[in-house]
Design an enzyme around this catalytic site. Sequence first.
Site, PDB file in Angstrom:
ATOM      1  N   THR A 176       0.872  -1.163  -0.120  1.00 30.84           N
ATOM      2  CA  THR A 176       0.103  -0.060  -0.011  1.00 30.84           C
ATOM      3  C   THR A 176       0.931   1.170  -0.063  1.00 30.84           C
ATOM      4  OG1 THR A 176      -1.725  -1.019   1.071  1.00 30.84           O
ATOM      5  CG2 THR A 176      -1.722   1.416   1.721  1.00 30.84           C
ATOM      6  N   GLY A 206     -10.807  -3.112   1.238  1.00 36.55           N
ATOM      7  CA  GLY A 206     -10.007  -3.331   2.539  1.00 36.55           C
ATOM      8  C   GLY A 206     -10.164  -2.110   3.544  1.00 36.55           C
ATOM      9  N   ASP A 207      -9.058  -1.864   4.331  1.00 42.33           N
ATOM     10  CA  ASP A 207      -9.079  -0.643   5.204  1.00 42.33           C
ATOM     11  C   ASP A 207      -8.688   0.463   4.482  1.00 42.33           C
ATOM     12  OD1 ASP A 207      -6.503  -1.958   4.642  1.00 42.33           O
ATOM     13  OD2 ASP A 207      -5.889  -0.547   6.234  1.00 42.33           O
ATOM     14  N   THR A 227      -0.507   0.153   6.601  1.00 45.81           N
ATOM     15  CA  THR A 227      -0.564  -0.897   5.756  1.00 45.81           C
ATOM     16  C   THR A 227      -0.358  -2.076   6.260  1.00 45.81           C
ATOM     17  OG1 THR A 227       1.116  -1.631   3.920  1.00 45.81           O
ATOM     18  CG2 THR A 227       2.023  -0.396   5.800  1.00 45.81           C
ATOM     19  N   GLY A 228      -1.081  -3.231   5.686  1.00 39.99           N
ATOM     20  CA  GLY A 228      -1.054  -4.391   6.360  1.00 39.99           C
ATOM     21  C   GLY A 228      -2.576  -5.194   6.102  1.00 39.99           C
ATOM     22  N   GLY A 230      -5.735  -5.689   5.971  1.00 37.82           N
ATOM     23  CA  GLY A 230      -6.569  -4.639   5.961  1.00 37.82           C
ATOM     24  C   GLY A 230      -7.923  -4.900   6.963  1.00 37.82           C
TER      25      GLY A 230
HETATM   26  N1  ASP Z   1      -4.132  -2.493   3.812  1.00 34.45           N
HETATM   27  C1  ASP Z   1      -4.250  -2.947   2.446  1.00 34.45           C
HETATM   28  C2  ASP Z   1      -5.487  -3.809   2.396  1.00 34.45           C
HETATM   29  O1  ASP Z   1      -5.747  -4.591   3.265  1.00 34.45           O
HETATM   30  C3  ASP Z   1      -3.259  -3.887   1.909  1.00 34.45           C
HETATM   31  C4  ASP Z   1      -1.642  -3.601   2.461  1.00 34.45           C
HETATM   32  O2  ASP Z   1      -1.359  -2.395   2.987  1.00 34.45           O
HETATM   33  O3  ASP Z   1      -0.977  -4.613   2.419  1.00 34.45           O
HETATM   34  O4  ASP Z   1      -5.933  -3.518   1.181  1.00 34.45           O
END
Ligand code: ASP
Length: 316
Positions: A176, A206-207, A227-228, A230
């Site tokens: 992200t 996602g988030d 990021t991560g 979501g």
């Molecule tokens: N947060 C993002 C999502 O879940 C993906 C990411 O940041 O890795 O869509």
Amino acid sequence: MGKIALAIHGGCGVMAKLDLSETDWAEARRDLGLSLKAGWAVLSAGGTALDAVEAAVVVMEDSPHFNAGYGAALNTDGKHELDASIMDGRNLEAGGVTLVRRIRNPIKAARKIMEAGDAILLGGDAADAFAAASGLDMVEPDYFTTERRVNALAAMKAHAAAGTAAKASESEKHGTVGAVALDAEGHLAAATSTGGYNNKPAGRIGDTPIVGAGTYARDGVCAVSGTGKGEYFMRYAVGHEVASRVDYLGESLEQASGKLIMEDLKSHDIGAGLVAVGADGSIAAPYNTDGMFRGWVTSEGKFFVATHDEVFALPA
Ligand code: ASP
């Protein structure tokens, strides 16, 4: 002029050091530097935090090295469905897009939606149509596709077939981009943009476009971009939770964001990271993965970028 501050991330889906050539790493760091420069140019000229975070995110959306805009992840149908949001800490105004396929820079569409002043989040074809009607650059969906993401989708499908999805590397899974800023007037803003994660279900949101989860900004407190995985950012309302801990518990930005990333989200064994800037110009950038593409500028105008532990100073 008050203190100004800027921090960015290009996702915590960083590859193992050996997975990329030195040229690739250097290019990714160069693009982080260009993103910082774009945001800092706005802030140092007395511009708004909102303009700065948008400018910084546009550079990373246009770079193939990060999972947003050009180079975004592919869903299980081999399609791109992009999410983005932006928030103005001055008045808590926000805008977002989700499941868009044809907007070259989704963060610009998020900003337009915010400025339209009614809906906060538009999705799918209607959001694409809104962006086109607003005069934004539109592209064919395959504009976003890069060889790296095609390979990552194949790798994720192989993991899914073998029942080893949990073992996939962070870079195969996700990424992200995001930016947070404090401007000379003391206002805060945050912006985040993503392709989601590789092999995500069609229609999954996602988030990143969700205010309070992947993106949050409130003047006098902090601005956050995450990021991560979501789903966990939504469950913990991470952006809002970091701000609440700072505001109600009086925690430092480092303590509050560390609690969420290194304790709460880590307890679920999911990769996560964020960047945050406080009303005092403090910066935090915790991550619980091997690395996170990130960068920041100190109040003296010194630029730093990093992917893993090592931090690189950039010439001004
Ligand atoms: N947060 C993002 C999502 O879940 C993906 C990411 O940041 O890795 O869509």
